[in-house]
Design a protein around this motif. Structure first.
Motif, PDB file in Angstrom:
ATOM      1  N   GLU A  67     -40.579  29.362  -5.611  1.00  0.00           N
ATOM      2  CA  GLU A  67     -39.955  29.360  -4.736  1.00  0.00           C
ATOM      3  C   GLU A  67     -39.410  28.407  -5.972  1.00  0.00           C
ATOM      4  O   GLU A  67     -37.876  27.996  -6.343  1.00  0.00           O
ATOM      5  CB  GLU A  67     -39.010  29.432  -3.796  1.00  0.00           C
ATOM      6  CG  GLU A  67     -37.587  29.125  -3.190  1.00  0.00           C
ATOM      7  CD  GLU A  67     -37.553  28.187  -1.698  1.00  0.00           C
ATOM      8  OE1 GLU A  67     -36.442  28.123  -1.083  1.00  0.00           O
ATOM      9  OE2 GLU A  67     -38.556  28.526  -0.844  1.00  0.00           O
ATOM     10  N   ARG A 119     -38.681  28.992  -9.309  1.00  0.00           N
ATOM     11  CA  ARG A 119     -37.560  29.707  -9.884  1.00  0.00           C
ATOM     12  C   ARG A 119     -36.918  28.784  -9.502  1.00  0.00           C
ATOM     13  O   ARG A 119     -35.422  29.139 -10.948  1.00  0.00           O
ATOM     14  CB  ARG A 119     -37.281  30.577  -9.218  1.00  0.00           C
ATOM     15  CG  ARG A 119     -38.377  32.135  -8.917  1.00  0.00           C
ATOM     16  CD  ARG A 119     -38.180  33.561  -8.526  1.00  0.00           C
ATOM     17  NE  ARG A 119     -37.914  33.106  -7.179  1.00  0.00           N
ATOM     18  CZ  ARG A 119     -39.621  33.588  -6.361  1.00  0.00           C
ATOM     19  NH1 ARG A 119     -40.948  33.869  -7.362  1.00  0.00           N
ATOM     20  NH2 ARG A 119     -39.625  33.073  -5.226  1.00  0.00           N
ATOM     21  N   GLU A 125     -34.280  28.378 -13.117  1.00  0.00           N
ATOM     22  CA  GLU A 125     -33.184  28.808 -13.342  1.00  0.00           C
ATOM     23  C   GLU A 125     -31.768  27.522 -14.105  1.00  0.00           C
ATOM     24  O   GLU A 125     -31.071  27.844 -14.303  1.00  0.00           O
ATOM     25  CB  GLU A 125     -32.471  29.234 -12.098  1.00  0.00           C
ATOM     26  CG  GLU A 125     -30.839  29.575 -11.881  1.00  0.00           C
ATOM     27  CD  GLU A 125     -30.924  29.854 -10.745  1.00  0.00           C
ATOM     28  OE1 GLU A 125     -29.262  30.025 -10.513  1.00  0.00           O
ATOM     29  OE2 GLU A 125     -31.226  30.545  -9.841  1.00  0.00           O
ATOM     30  N   ARG A 179     -41.377  38.424 -15.350  1.00  0.00           N
ATOM     31  CA  ARG A 179     -42.550  38.927 -14.354  1.00  0.00           C
ATOM     32  C   ARG A 179     -43.767  39.885 -14.425  1.00  0.00           C
ATOM     33  O   ARG A 179     -43.967  39.755 -15.837  1.00  0.00           O
ATOM     34  CB  ARG A 179     -41.596  40.344 -13.768  1.00  0.00           C
ATOM     35  CG  ARG A 179     -40.715  40.178 -12.374  1.00  0.00           C
ATOM     36  CD  ARG A 179     -41.153  39.732 -11.696  1.00  0.00           C
ATOM     37  NE  ARG A 179     -39.722  39.168 -11.173  1.00  0.00           N
ATOM     38  CZ  ARG A 179     -40.258  39.180  -9.664  1.00  0.00           C
ATOM     39  NH1 ARG A 179     -41.169  38.387  -8.391  1.00  0.00           N
ATOM     40  NH2 ARG A 179     -39.177  38.314  -8.448  1.00  0.00           N
TER      41      ARG A 179
END
Length: 602
Positions: A80, A83, A87, A95
């Protein structure tokens, strides 16, 4: 996820910016510092290095890179955090077979779909029309507010939820049950919230973690007015602050958080223009909620429906707030039963009540005296038993003394009597301050270690070329410190020293010690070259004194052995060497007039 992508995310992330968005950082030389967000403290010991892209608290020991900070501070899993930072940096992650969702991510995805599903049924589908009319006409909630908070409706028939989540979205009934939304019964799925208006619950980052369902007025089932998600891997009631994902920016700007009990209290207040607000879903302000909310505001105003003075959980939360320096006040809502009614009835009166909020301990005292007759002896005893333990928890003794005076005056008893009762409680303030090393004698080995670390710290923070001078040769003797100096001798010393470049080339076993040296707060010394040089000279002399004393101990032992063996020639040589060393030691000690280092470590 390929390792090079992780490194790319780290290289394009500024740890100072990420941490600085969450806590206030102040420049401290080449580093930044703050009070630690992971333990209560008043003197800043939390350091962040922009050069090494790491943080460390010298109080509680928490340390690491930007991923470690987000995992600890935000409760993120590594994936988490990755990511989020990717971002933020504009990096599209690839992936791999290792990129499958964790259980937590899967539950967030289920909840996200359910938020959309319930919201669609309320706003767009005929099944939610009656509930929408109730919210708009009877509760006064505007459609844009409904959209802002993603309110929804769960139909009485559970078949719709199963058709959407299982048949269409292909989630399993077991996972839906883990999310706390449905109850699996064989191949059937029962909607826990059926027939209710839905209030989605989000964490402060905007992840949907659970739901609250409110029964509608025409529902004649014998059931509770509200039901909430059960405890799940995502949802923990004691740490949830409803609306914080939407309101945290306003709270941070105002530096005040208004705390109410229920979802409608918050929504009506928000719609009426009070934006710096959260709801705690109950009357108890928990320790977890306090620690989370204190990140955004140093002051709380409690506007709670019920009298929470007798609630032990609330008192624990308020004590935590007080201990970490948060000011807590209590607003009494006049003319209305709760903030929801006040916001819809007379917003100006409501705002006036918030502005006129009183200190929480004044509220506690007033509450106790309003409920118990203080004229009788039995009444005084009851008041004492209820209020004295609360006042005993106040860490600041001056504030505690003030309220002891207030209680004594209200009870009509001598102050000494109240102080005596306070003394019986035996509550001690947990300051978290470590015992001063200056008051302790440091053993020889530990003392040498402190001196060497101090010398290396000042050298690496100012001018590491000091480590190459002849005068300091032989002063660094502890193996791991010697290795650090050896690594520096391999470094290109002709160009300006780069902490980042040097740190990247260090072996892992040396990097931790080096990073702690770089993070150590010596701002005042570094800004004053004369003081810095004096400190370096002082440490160097202390190391020389320590080295001579070690040699003298060795020679004394050799002299004893030589005397026993009867070797007069060797004994005479050892005595001459001993006398020379003793004379040099005397010279060092005469030069040294005592100083910071001597006082700190002796």
């Amino acid at each position: 996820m390929p390792d090079n992508q992780i490194e790319e995310v780290k290289s394009r992330t500024d740890i100072v910016a990420v941490i600085g968005e969450r806590i206030e950082l102040k420049k401290a030389g080449r580093n930044f510092k703050s009070t630690c967000p992971f333990h209560g403290e008043k003197t800043p010991s939390f350091m962040v290095s922009p050069e090494l892209q790491i943080f460390k608290c010298f109080g509680c020991g928490e340390a690491g890179d930007v991923f470690a900070f987000l995992e600890k501070y935000e409760g993120m899993e590594f994936g988490e955090a990755l990511r989020y930072l990717a971002e933020r940096a504009g990096i599209k992650l690839q992936r791999t077979q290792f990129g499958e969702s964790s259980e937590k991510e899967k539950l967030i995805e289920i909840n996200t779909q359910v938020v959309r599903f319930y919201n669609y049924l309320l706003l767009e589908h005929p099944v939610g029309a009656k509930a929408l009319e109730y919210l708009e006409k009877q509760r006064g909630i505007k459609k844009e507010t409904i959209k802002e908070f993603n309110l929804g409706f769960s139909p009485e028939n559970s078949y719709a939820l199963k058709k959407f989540l299982v048949d269409k979205k292909k989630f399993t009934p077991i996972d839906i049950e883990k999310a706390g939304i449905g109850i699996a019964r064989g191949t059937n799925l029962y909607d826990r919230f059926n027939g209710r208006v839905i209030f989605p619950l989000f964490d402060h980052r905007g992840n949907p973690i659970g739901f609250a369902g409110r029964v509608l007025p025409w529902d004649k089932r014998e059931t509770g007015k509200y039901i909430n998600s059960p405890e799940t891997p995502l949802y923990h009631k004691s740490s949830v602050l409803y609306g914080l994902n939407i309101t945290r920016g306003f709270i941070k700007k105002k530096k005040v958080a208004i705390v109410v009990e229920g979802e409608l209290d918050l929504i009506s207040s928000w719609q009426a223009g009070i934006k710096n607000i959260v709801a705690i879903k109950g009357s108890a302000l928990t320790e977890e909620q306090v620690k989370l909310l204190s990140r955004f505001a140093p002051k709380f105003i409690l506007a709670l429906d019920s009298d929470f003075a007798g609630d032990a959980a609330s008192r624990r939360g308020i004590k935590v707030a007080s201990d970490i320096g948060v000011e807590v006040k209590v607003a009494k809502i006049t003319g209305y039963k709760d903030p929801d009614d006040a916001a819809r009835g007379n917003i100006e009166s409501y705002k006036k009540d918030l502005i006129g909020a009183e200190g929480v301990y004044d509220y506690f005292i007033d509450s106790v005296f309003s409920r118990i007759n203080s004229e009788s002896g039995a009444g005084k005893s009851k008041i004492s038993k209820e209020i004295v333990p609360i006042i005993a928890e106040i860490a600041d003794k001056i504030v505690q003394s003030h309220y002891a005076n207030v209680i004594a005056r209200k009870l009509g008893v001598p102050l000494e009597a109240v102080m005596e009762e306070l003394g019986k409680i035996g509550v001690h303030s947990e300051t978290g301050q470590p015992a001063r090393i200056a008051t302790q004698s440091v053993a020889g080995g530990a003392r040498r270690e402190l001196l060497e670390e101090r010398f290396l710290t000042l050298a690496f923070q100012s001018d590491p070329k000091i480590l190459l001078s002849k005068s300091t040769a032989g002063l660094i003797t502890i193996p791991i410190n010697k290795r650090l100096v050896e690594e520096y001798t391999k470094f290109d010393t002709k160009k300006a020293f780069s902490v980042t470049e040097f740190g990247e080339k260090l072996p892992a076993e040396l990097f931790q010690g080096f990073s702690e040296m770089v993070l150590s707060d010596n701002q005042n010394l570094l800004e004053n070259p004369d003081e810095l040089n004096r400190e370096l000279d002082l440490v160097e002399k202390e190391l020389k004194i320590h080295t001579v004393k070690e040699k003298l101990k060795l020679l004394a032992s050799q002299m004893r052995d030589t005397e026993e063996n009867g070797d007069k020639e060797k004994l005479l040589k050892a005595q001459n060497d001993f006398n020379k060393l003793a004379k040099s030691l005397s010279g060092y000690e005469e030069e040294d007039g005592g100083g910071v280092i001597l006082r700190d470590i002796e």
